[in-house]
Design a protein around this motif. Structure first.
Motif, mmCIF file in Angstrom:
data_model
loop_
_atom_site.group_PDB
_atom_site.id
_atom_site.type_symbol
_atom_site.label_atom_id
_atom_site.label_comp_id
_atom_site.label_asym_id
_atom_site.label_seq_id
_atom_site.Cartn_x
_atom_site.Cartn_y
_atom_site.Cartn_z
ATOM 1 N N GLU A 50 0.917 -1.366 0.041
ATOM 2 C CA GLU A 50 -0.062 -0.005 -0.019
ATOM 3 C C GLU A 50 0.951 1.207 -0.002
ATOM 4 O O GLU A 50 0.530 2.150 -0.823
ATOM 5 C CB GLU A 50 -0.787 0.155 1.207
ATOM 6 C CG GLU A 50 -1.818 1.183 1.201
ATOM 7 C CD GLU A 50 -2.543 1.294 2.678
ATOM 8 O OE1 GLU A 50 -1.886 1.030 3.637
ATOM 9 O OE2 GLU A 50 -3.632 1.806 2.582
ATOM 10 N N VAL A 70 -6.520 -11.112 -11.914
ATOM 11 C CA VAL A 70 -6.018 -12.200 -11.359
ATOM 12 C C VAL A 70 -7.019 -13.601 -11.442
ATOM 13 O O VAL A 70 -8.256 -13.233 -11.009
ATOM 14 C CB VAL A 70 -5.666 -12.287 -10.071
ATOM 15 C CG1 VAL A 70 -5.007 -13.391 -9.247
ATOM 16 C CG2 VAL A 70 -4.694 -10.904 -9.904
ATOM 17 N N ALA A 83 -4.192 -11.844 -5.805
ATOM 18 C CA ALA A 83 -5.119 -11.026 -5.667
ATOM 19 C C ALA A 83 -5.278 -10.173 -4.443
ATOM 20 O O ALA A 83 -5.902 -9.065 -4.670
ATOM 21 C CB ALA A 83 -6.251 -12.262 -5.219
ATOM 22 N N GLN A 84 -4.720 -10.243 -3.411
ATOM 23 C CA GLN A 84 -4.903 -9.267 -2.334
ATOM 24 C C GLN A 84 -3.780 -8.096 -2.896
ATOM 25 O O GLN A 84 -4.391 -6.877 -2.383
ATOM 26 C CB GLN A 84 -4.230 -9.781 -0.969
ATOM 27 C CG GLN A 84 -5.320 -10.739 -0.551
ATOM 28 C CD GLN A 84 -5.117 -11.754 0.717
ATOM 29 O OE1 GLN A 84 -4.027 -11.891 0.993
ATOM 30 N NE2 GLN A 84 -5.865 -12.198 1.246
ATOM 31 N N ALA A 86 -3.462 -7.151 -5.773
ATOM 32 C CA ALA A 86 -4.135 -6.562 -6.911
ATOM 33 C C ALA A 86 -5.425 -5.670 -6.247
ATOM 34 O O ALA A 86 -5.594 -4.507 -6.481
ATOM 35 C CB ALA A 86 -4.839 -7.488 -7.731
ATOM 36 N N GLY A 87 -5.956 -6.415 -5.153
ATOM 37 C CA GLY A 87 -7.109 -5.518 -4.640
ATOM 38 C C GLY A 87 -6.416 -4.082 -3.840
ATOM 39 O O GLY A 87 -7.271 -3.161 -4.019
ATOM 40 N N ILE A 88 -5.253 -4.210 -3.408
ATOM 41 C CA ILE A 88 -4.896 -3.172 -2.608
ATOM 42 C C ILE A 88 -4.451 -2.004 -3.704
ATOM 43 O O ILE A 88 -4.736 -0.766 -3.448
ATOM 44 C CB ILE A 88 -3.729 -3.676 -1.696
ATOM 45 C CG1 ILE A 88 -4.218 -3.995 -0.537
ATOM 46 C CG2 ILE A 88 -2.555 -2.111 -1.334
ATOM 47 C CD1 ILE A 88 -3.039 -4.573 0.212
ATOM 48 N N VAL A 90 -6.050 -1.546 -6.549
ATOM 49 C CA VAL A 90 -7.443 -1.045 -6.929
ATOM 50 C C VAL A 90 -8.044 -0.135 -5.794
ATOM 51 O O VAL A 90 -8.423 0.984 -6.299
ATOM 52 C CB VAL A 90 -8.452 -2.278 -7.187
ATOM 53 C CG1 VAL A 90 -9.908 -1.697 -7.334
ATOM 54 C CG2 VAL A 90 -8.187 -3.101 -8.285
ATOM 55 N N LEU A 91 -7.910 -0.595 -4.620
ATOM 56 C CA LEU A 91 -8.105 0.416 -3.485
ATOM 57 C C LEU A 91 -7.587 1.467 -3.551
ATOM 58 O O LEU A 91 -8.402 2.770 -3.119
ATOM 59 C CB LEU A 91 -7.800 -0.486 -2.054
ATOM 60 C CG LEU A 91 -8.114 0.205 -0.693
ATOM 61 C CD1 LEU A 91 -9.535 0.476 -0.627
ATOM 62 C CD2 LEU A 91 -7.576 -0.111 0.212
ATOM 63 N N ALA A 94 -8.731 3.672 -6.346
ATOM 64 C CA ALA A 94 -10.283 4.208 -6.200
ATOM 65 C C ALA A 94 -10.458 5.224 -5.201
ATOM 66 O O ALA A 94 -11.147 6.196 -5.110
ATOM 67 C CB ALA A 94 -11.100 2.798 -5.822
ATOM 68 N N ARG A 95 -9.579 5.184 -4.028
ATOM 69 C CA ARG A 95 -9.510 6.130 -2.882
ATOM 70 C C ARG A 95 -9.437 7.675 -3.611
ATOM 71 O O ARG A 95 -9.910 8.611 -2.677
ATOM 72 C CB ARG A 95 -8.606 5.798 -1.956
ATOM 73 C CG ARG A 95 -8.933 4.962 -0.770
ATOM 74 C CD ARG A 95 -8.249 5.030 0.531
ATOM 75 N NE ARG A 95 -6.764 4.527 0.254
ATOM 76 C CZ ARG A 95 -5.979 3.676 0.822
ATOM 77 N NH1 ARG A 95 -6.712 2.896 1.816
ATOM 78 N NH2 ARG A 95 -4.869 3.558 0.319
ATOM 79 N N LEU A 102 -9.217 -3.424 -15.014
ATOM 80 C CA LEU A 102 -8.537 -4.547 -15.116
ATOM 81 C C LEU A 102 -8.290 -5.293 -16.640
ATOM 82 O O LEU A 102 -9.420 -5.454 -17.337
ATOM 83 C CB LEU A 102 -9.449 -5.590 -14.130
ATOM 84 C CG LEU A 102 -9.664 -4.967 -12.867
ATOM 85 C CD1 LEU A 102 -10.837 -6.027 -12.112
ATOM 86 C CD2 LEU A 102 -8.419 -4.902 -12.088
#
Lengths: 176, 176
Positions: A50, A70, A83-84, A86-88, A90-91, A94-95, A102
């Protein structure tokens, strides 16, 4: 249009930014990786990723972020961490209100090399050529992130033109 | 010891906090879910989950966080979103310096019911009994989060005693 690509991973998260528009030469903005230690706890690794991505977003100030989609089918051992990460990514994007796209690995390969089954070496060679670099970006994760960003400039360009045409058509419509 | 459990998911992320220690009655602190819409973009959903978990951490102030360990084998359609929601829970806790533990569904089932293959109804019934509630917590995701928190109090307790005994033994050792 400045796009930051993210090739997600816990051990090496590839990051690469390019500037360009469809039909014009592309420019390299930056390329690198965020690394975390395999011996660190998951929480510490995610916090490190992050922080690395946030620093990149501060420095690069992209207009959009492209993250590799993913799938659960391959690399079962590492897919959850990927995946985690990638999620971070995206987060973090987006924030900041940045648009996030994707793209699948085969979409990226097809966009860059014309073949959805191209290998890493071929991707690296095309990234080097398209950005007119003296040598291939290293490590491979950084080159993959640049490939994602290039793919997005080209695909995003088409989507933007479509959205713009649609907006124009709607404005001219009977409703306004 | 106050523990917050997280049953990760994009559509419903179950959250539940309990207070207790091994061998003593447990107390319910709070139970609920963070919801995001299936029609929302992934980025907006992850931001919503982060905000929901951060608010819970502010309100509940747990000593530790227990998150369900996600496997790639089952629920292939939703597993990536589940892994990403889990990653955000781990991230939110680690940013605050809270210890994070991952427990598998069968570890939780075995801890709560004595059987690693117990069904959701059985888990809900045991959570209700252990927390001396008038009725089963709803939705099931909230009950699952409470089960994770209870599992962690019991397992964490054992680990803490082991760590404390080890620290004591080390202090008495020839090296100090």
């Amino acid at each position: 249009m400045r796009v930051m690509g993210v090739d997600p991973g816990l051990t090496r998260c590839g990051l690469g930014a390019v500037e360009g528009r469809p039909g014009a030469p592309l420019t390299l903005v930056s390329a690198g990786v965020v690394r975390t230690g395999a011996d660190e706890e998951l929480g510490a690794r995610l916090v490190g990723i992050e922080a690395g991505i946030d620093k990149w977003l501060d420095d690069v100030r992209p207009d959009a972020v492209a993250v590799e989609r993913v799938f659960s089918q391959h690399n079962v051992r590492t897919v959850m961490g990927t995946a985690q990460a990638a999620g971070i990514a995206v987060l973090c994007a987006a924030r900041r209100g940045l648009p996030v796209a994707l793209h699948t690995p085969s979409e990226v390969k097809a966009a860059i090399t014309g073949s959805g089954t191209a290998d890493k070496k071929q991707i690296g060679a095309m990234v080097t050529r398209l950005l007119r670099l003296a040598e291939m970006p290293r490590p491979a994760d950084a080159a993959d992130a640049l490939a994602l960003a290039i793919c997005h400039v080209w695909r995003g360009g088409a989507q933007h033109r479509l959205a713009a045409a649609l907006a124009k058509a709607t404005k001219k419509g009977p409703g306004s």
